[in-house]
Design a protein around this motif. Structure first.
Motif, PDB file in Angstrom:
ATOM      1  N   GLN A   1     -11.307  -3.359  16.646  1.00 49.92           N
ATOM      2  CA  GLN A   1     -11.984  -4.311  15.939  1.00 49.92           C
ATOM      3  C   GLN A   1     -12.979  -4.869  16.779  1.00 49.92           C
ATOM      4  O   GLN A   1     -14.282  -5.207  16.209  1.00 49.92           O
TER       5      GLN A   1
ATOM      6  N   HIS B   1      -5.347 -10.029   8.927  1.00 45.23           N
ATOM      7  CA  HIS B   1      -6.474 -10.450   9.873  1.00 45.23           C
ATOM      8  C   HIS B   1      -7.855  -9.737   9.411  1.00 45.23           C
ATOM      9  O   HIS B   1      -8.991 -10.358   9.853  1.00 45.23           O
ATOM     10  N   ASP B   2      -7.915  -8.559   9.239  1.00 41.72           N
ATOM     11  CA  ASP B   2      -8.923  -7.869   8.734  1.00 41.72           C
ATOM     12  C   ASP B   2      -9.642  -8.489   7.548  1.00 41.72           C
ATOM     13  O   ASP B   2     -10.828  -8.669   7.479  1.00 41.72           O
TER      14      ASP B   2
ATOM     15  N   GLY C   1       0.621  -1.264   0.129  1.00 43.75           N
ATOM     16  CA  GLY C   1      -0.024   0.015  -0.041  1.00 43.75           C
ATOM     17  C   GLY C   1       0.720   1.303   0.032  1.00 43.75           C
ATOM     18  O   GLY C   1       2.062   1.317  -0.422  1.00 43.75           O
ATOM     19  N   LYS C   2       0.235   2.151   0.563  1.00 42.12           N
ATOM     20  CA  LYS C   2       1.096   3.713   0.442  1.00 42.12           C
ATOM     21  C   LYS C   2       2.091   3.937   1.337  1.00 42.12           C
ATOM     22  O   LYS C   2       2.761   4.797   1.274  1.00 42.12           O
TER      23      LYS C   2
ATOM     24  N   ARG D   1       2.087   5.023   7.201  1.00 44.16           N
ATOM     25  CA  ARG D   1       2.530   5.082   8.819  1.00 44.16           C
ATOM     26  C   ARG D   1       4.095   5.348   8.569  1.00 44.16           C
ATOM     27  O   ARG D   1       4.639   6.168   9.612  1.00 44.16           O
TER      28      ARG D   1
ATOM     29  N   HIS E   1       0.808  -3.047  10.583  1.00 48.36           N
ATOM     30  CA  HIS E   1      -0.321  -2.456   9.795  1.00 48.36           C
ATOM     31  C   HIS E   1      -0.409  -3.700   8.816  1.00 48.36           C
ATOM     32  O   HIS E   1      -1.617  -4.207   8.482  1.00 48.36           O
TER      33      HIS E   1
ATOM     34  N   PHE F   1      -8.467  10.667   8.622  1.00 42.51           N
ATOM     35  CA  PHE F   1      -8.217   9.782   7.529  1.00 42.51           C
ATOM     36  C   PHE F   1      -9.272   8.856   7.442  1.00 42.51           C
ATOM     37  O   PHE F   1      -9.762   8.467   6.427  1.00 42.51           O
ATOM     38  N   GLN F   2      -9.616   8.195   8.757  1.00 44.89           N
ATOM     39  CA  GLN F   2     -10.589   7.040   8.632  1.00 44.89           C
ATOM     40  C   GLN F   2     -12.093   7.665   8.288  1.00 44.89           C
ATOM     41  O   GLN F   2     -12.814   7.132   7.824  1.00 44.89           O
TER      42      GLN F   2
ATOM     43  N   LYS G   1      -9.101   1.663  16.179  1.00 43.90           N
ATOM     44  CA  LYS G   1      -8.771   0.667  14.993  1.00 43.90           C
ATOM     45  C   LYS G   1      -7.883   1.322  13.978  1.00 43.90           C
ATOM     46  O   LYS G   1      -7.155   0.711  13.330  1.00 43.90           O
ATOM     47  N   THR G   2      -7.696   2.667  13.735  1.00 47.03           N
ATOM     48  CA  THR G   2      -7.138   3.454  12.826  1.00 47.03           C
ATOM     49  C   THR G   2      -6.120   4.452  13.422  1.00 47.03           C
ATOM     50  O   THR G   2      -4.886   4.263  13.011  1.00 47.03           O
TER      51      THR G   2
ATOM     52  N   LEU H   1       3.236 -10.117  13.614  1.00 51.95           N
ATOM     53  CA  LEU H   1       3.004  -9.340  14.993  1.00 51.95           C
ATOM     54  C   LEU H   1       4.188  -9.470  15.948  1.00 51.95           C
ATOM     55  O   LEU H   1       4.654  -8.836  16.537  1.00 51.95           O
TER      56      LEU H   1
ATOM     57  N   TRP I   1      -5.077  -4.807  -2.596  1.00 49.18           N
ATOM     58  CA  TRP I   1      -3.783  -4.268  -3.292  1.00 49.18           C
ATOM     59  C   TRP I   1      -3.852  -4.952  -4.805  1.00 49.18           C
ATOM     60  O   TRP I   1      -2.766  -5.147  -5.394  1.00 49.18           O
TER      61      TRP I   1
HETATM   62  C1  GRG Z   1      -3.634  -8.257  14.096  1.00 47.84           C
HETATM   63  C2  GRG Z   1      -2.915  -5.996  15.034  1.00 47.84           C
HETATM   64  C3  GRG Z   1      -3.845  -6.954  14.672  1.00 47.84           C
HETATM   65  C4  GRG Z   1      -5.198  -6.484  15.005  1.00 47.84           C
HETATM   66  C5  GRG Z   1      -6.553  -7.694  14.932  1.00 47.84           C
HETATM   67  C6  GRG Z   1      -8.312  -7.050  12.490  1.00 47.84           C
HETATM   68  C7  GRG Z   1      -8.012  -6.101  13.332  1.00 47.84           C
HETATM   69  C8  GRG Z   1      -7.472  -6.565  14.781  1.00 47.84           C
HETATM   70  C9  GRG Z   1      -7.984  -4.708  13.254  1.00 47.84           C
HETATM   71  C10 GRG Z   1      -8.244  -4.109  11.887  1.00 47.84           C
HETATM   72  C11 GRG Z   1      -7.376  -2.944  12.017  1.00 47.84           C
HETATM   73  C12 GRG Z   1      -7.590  -2.038  10.562  1.00 47.84           C
HETATM   74  C13 GRG Z   1      -7.617  -3.064   9.360  1.00 47.84           C
HETATM   75  C14 GRG Z   1      -7.809  -0.923  10.485  1.00 47.84           C
HETATM   76  C15 GRG Z   1      -8.314  -0.362   9.248  1.00 47.84           C
HETATM   77  C16 GRG Z   1      -7.060   0.738   9.263  1.00 47.84           C
HETATM   78  C17 GRG Z   1      -6.988   1.331   7.698  1.00 47.84           C
HETATM   79  C18 GRG Z   1      -7.660   2.915   7.495  1.00 47.84           C
HETATM   80  C19 GRG Z   1      -6.466   0.672   6.640  1.00 47.84           C
HETATM   81  C20 GRG Z   1      -6.234   1.261   5.466  1.00 47.84           C
HETATM   82  O1  GRG Z   1      -4.824   1.900   5.788  1.00 47.84           O
HETATM   83  P1  GRG Z   1      -4.227   2.622   4.300  1.00 47.84           P
HETATM   84  O2  GRG Z   1      -5.028   3.080   3.396  1.00 47.84           O
HETATM   85  O3  GRG Z   1      -3.644   1.145   3.761  1.00 47.84           O
HETATM   86  O4  GRG Z   1      -3.003   3.211   4.738  1.00 47.84           O
HETATM   87  P2  GRG Z   1      -2.780   0.739   2.554  1.00 47.84           P
HETATM   88  O5  GRG Z   1      -3.556  -0.113   1.568  1.00 47.84           O
HETATM   89  O6  GRG Z   1      -2.382   2.028   1.914  1.00 47.84           O
HETATM   90  O7  GRG Z   1      -1.592  -0.065   3.191  1.00 47.84           O
END
Ligand code: GRG
Length: 331
Positions: free
Chosen positions: A140, A78-79, A38-39, A42, A72, A201-202, A164-165, A111, A89
């Motif tokens: 989550q 997991h998401d 992705g981008k 972070r 991330h 962002f979210q 979450k974000t 992790l 992607w």
């Molecule tokens: C295993 C750490 C862990 C957690 C388990 C599944 C879960 C619990 C949490 C979900 C967290 C999650 C995926 C949140 C969404 C965050 C988000 C906005 C993701 C997209 O971020 P971008 O746009 O992604 O920066 P890219 O695709 O650019 O990498």
């Protein structure tokens, strides 16, 4: 920041080295997934925070980026299991191609490696990363508790978005500031910056899920409604016009009704209210780093507004862009 792509390449390289496993069941899906990405938002923020105070980008900073990006990546894997997602992607998810059991294992493995890399910097960074992982899980879990809950409150939604974000984005900025040896008040300011930027962002991401298309975002849209995840525009609408929203939700929404609902949210002003909330968080972010005013890198101060304008101008369907007018900002 013309040098950023070079540092991000290093992050990707060290990430690959940090997660090498002799076990094929783990390594093969990682190799396939690491061919794309992705981008690196972070890692970019972490580096930008360090650069804002003239920090040389050293192994410590790159390791901080690797730890954050590994968390991330694991969270996305997991998401994708939870969302039953086929692609990410533009390629098959690990849960889809290699199976659920491997996706769980690879996520857990990443992790563990993230914690190892973080604690190799210092025990403080190790703790910050472990706390951050816990927050993602709580976020989550809270989202799951609210699934198909039409009475989901704005407070609960904002708490979920924070955990979450925003939490990981905030952690990235915090680690950047700590690794650059900044003073405690500055570390706190950058941590707050990351939190506020992450919230905005979210919220924008959630608006796009309602008003964009896969063609524009390169990921499936309309998923939140399908999965019963009611985000800010729906929450605002239901608080003020329960009858109308309940009418939309009475039957399973089919995609043509999705469009009707989206059109209603735009014309009744609920999208506008959500965009204003996102912009307020963006402004909070900028205000928390006012002390950067005379520093050489305007990037961090401009980023929230630039990102919001870019996303709204480029990712919204045209029919909604014209209705939102000035609110979407300059292209
Ligand atoms: C295993 C750490 C862990 C957690 C388990 C599944 C879960 C619990 C949490 C979900 C967290 C999650 C995926 C949140 C969404 C965050 C988000 C906005 C993701 C997209 O971020 P971008 O746009 O992604 O920066 P890219 O695709 O650019 O990498």
């Amino acid at each position: 920041m013309p040098e950023l792509p070079v540092y991000l390449k290093d992050v990707k390289k060290f990430m690959g080295l940090a997660i090498v496993s002799k076990n094929k069941t783990i390594q093969d899906p990682i190799d396939r997934f690491m061919l794309t990405q992705g981008k690196q938002l972070r890692a970019s923020l972490l580096i930008a925070v360090a650069l804002s105070h003239g920090q040389v980008i050293n192994d410590k900073i790159i390791s901080g980026c690797v730890a954050v990006e590994l968390v991330h990546l694991a969270s996305l894997i997991h998401d994708d299991i939870i969302d039953n997602a086929d692609t990410r992607w533009g390629i098959d998810t690990i849960s889809n191609k290699e199976g659920l059991d491997r996706a769980v294992l690879v996520g857990d493995y990443l992790l563990a490696k993230a914690c190892l890399v973080a604690s190799s910097i210092s025990s403080e960074i190790g703790e910050i990363i472990a706390e951050s992982i816990a927050k993602l899980c709580e976020g989550q879990a809270q989202e799951l508790e609210d699934v198909f809950n039409l009475s989901r409150s704005k407070k609960s939604y904002l708490e979920t978005v924070d955990n979450k974000t925003a939490s990981l984005i905030s952690t990235a900025c915090q680690i950047g500031a700590i690794c650059a040896d900044l003073s405690e008040p500055k570390v706190a300011a950058f941590t707050k910056y990351g939190h506020s930027f992450g919230m905005s962002f979210q919220i924008i991401d959630d608006i796009l899920d309602l008003l964009s298309s896969e063609k524009l975002t390169l990921k499936p849209t309309g998923n939140d409604l399908k999965e019963g995840i009611y985000t800010l525009p729906i929450i605002l609408a239901r608080t003020q016009d329960k009858t109308q929203i309940d009418k939309f939700m009475k039957n399973d929404l089919i995609s043509s009704e999705n469009d009707l609902l989206a059109q209603y949210l735009v014309s009744a002003g609920y999208i506008k209210e959500a965009v204003i909330t996102a912009r307020e968080y963006g402004l909070d972010a900028v205000n928390s780093i006012k002390f950067l005013v005379n520093k050489g890198t305007p990037g961090l101060r401009q980023l929230p507004n630039l990102y919001q304008n870019w996303a709204l101008n480029n990712l919204l369907k045209d029919q909604y862009k014209s209705q939102l007018g000035n609110l979407i900002g300059a292209a």
